[in-house]
Write an enzyme that holds these catalytic residues in place. Structure first.
Site, PDB file in Angstrom:
ATOM      1  N   CYS A  54     -72.886  12.733 -20.390  1.00 21.79           N
ATOM      2  CA  CYS A  54     -73.077  11.820 -19.266  1.00 21.79           C
ATOM      3  C   CYS A  54     -74.534  11.870 -18.819  1.00 21.79           C
ATOM      4  O   CYS A  54     -75.072  12.957 -18.577  1.00 21.79           O
ATOM      5  CB  CYS A  54     -72.146  12.211 -18.126  1.00 21.79           C
ATOM      6  SG  CYS A  54     -72.366  11.196 -16.648  1.00 21.79           S
ATOM      7  N   CYS A  57     -74.648  13.603 -15.166  1.00 22.07           N
ATOM      8  CA  CYS A  57     -74.329  15.009 -14.867  1.00 22.07           C
ATOM      9  C   CYS A  57     -74.343  15.933 -16.081  1.00 22.07           C
ATOM     10  O   CYS A  57     -74.162  17.135 -15.932  1.00 22.07           O
ATOM     11  CB  CYS A  57     -72.982  15.102 -14.157  1.00 22.07           C
ATOM     12  SG  CYS A  57     -71.559  14.694 -15.196  1.00 22.07           S
ATOM     13  N   CYS A 102     -66.839   8.942 -16.224  1.00 23.53           N
ATOM     14  CA  CYS A 102     -67.007  10.389 -16.323  1.00 23.53           C
ATOM     15  C   CYS A 102     -66.103  11.025 -15.273  1.00 23.53           C
ATOM     16  O   CYS A 102     -66.160  10.659 -14.095  1.00 23.53           O
ATOM     17  CB  CYS A 102     -68.463  10.779 -16.085  1.00 23.53           C
ATOM     18  SG  CYS A 102     -68.743  12.569 -16.019  1.00 23.53           S
ATOM     19  N   CYS A 105     -68.406  13.028 -12.431  1.00 22.44           N
ATOM     20  CA  CYS A 105     -69.260  12.383 -11.432  1.00 22.44           C
ATOM     21  C   CYS A 105     -68.927  10.912 -11.189  1.00 22.44           C
ATOM     22  O   CYS A 105     -69.613  10.243 -10.429  1.00 22.44           O
ATOM     23  CB  CYS A 105     -70.729  12.529 -11.815  1.00 22.44           C
ATOM     24  SG  CYS A 105     -71.225  11.517 -13.222  1.00 22.44           S
ATOM     25  N   CYS A 125     -65.766   1.658 -25.915  1.00 19.06           N
ATOM     26  CA  CYS A 125     -66.978   0.841 -25.992  1.00 19.06           C
ATOM     27  C   CYS A 125     -67.869   1.262 -24.818  1.00 19.06           C
ATOM     28  O   CYS A 125     -67.592   0.932 -23.667  1.00 19.06           O
ATOM     29  CB  CYS A 125     -66.574  -0.619 -25.910  1.00 19.06           C
ATOM     30  SG  CYS A 125     -67.900  -1.770 -26.248  1.00 19.06           S
TER      31      CYS A 125
END
Length: 136
Positions: A54, A57, A102, A105, A125
């Site tokens: 991510c 984070c 995510c 976060c 995607c």
């Protein structure tokens, strides 16, 4: 997919803090649920081995072993590395899709569709701007 991240594990920042950390494009996509134009993202055609994390984070999300060329112009994966992603219904743009976020976060990553290759038949995607690749 279950979400095993607890509220205590969640990362929460103000918009100002996210804006300082991210580029304008990353902020627009990951924090405001935007999307990048097809075939323009850094990772859409990348074949380098690594783990995609991510951008907000650093949580591991996808492995290059699950990446495939979907022909859509966005990085596509058959499955996440573990339960670090969560999904929710997205009813924007006058359609119903499954948004991928995510779990740590709540960054917007992209969408998942049921038209991927076996064995999962899933196509995650994902926007390149929501990711950072850690090379193997």
């Amino acid at each position: 997919m279950s979400d095993k991240t607890t509220e205590n594990d969640k990362i929460s920042k103000t918009d100002e803090e996210w804006r300082k950390q991210l580029t304008p494009e990353q902020y627009r996509i990951a924090r405001q649920k935007g999307t990048e134009r097809a075939f323009t993202g850094e990772y859409y055609d990348s074949k380098n081995p690594g783990t995609y994390t991510c951008v907000c984070c650093g949580t591991p999300l996808f492995d290059s072993d699950a990446k495939f060329d979907s022909g859509t112009g966005w990085p596509s994966f058959t499955e996440p590395v573990c339960e670090n992603v969560r999904t929710e219904t997205d009813r924007s743009l006058f359609m119903r899709r499954t948004e991928v976020l995510c779990a740590k976060c709540d960054a917007h990553l992209g969408h998942v569709f049921d038209d991927g290759p076996g064995p999962t038949h899933q196509r995650y995607c994902i926007n390149s701007a929501s990711l950072k690749r850690e090379d193997k």
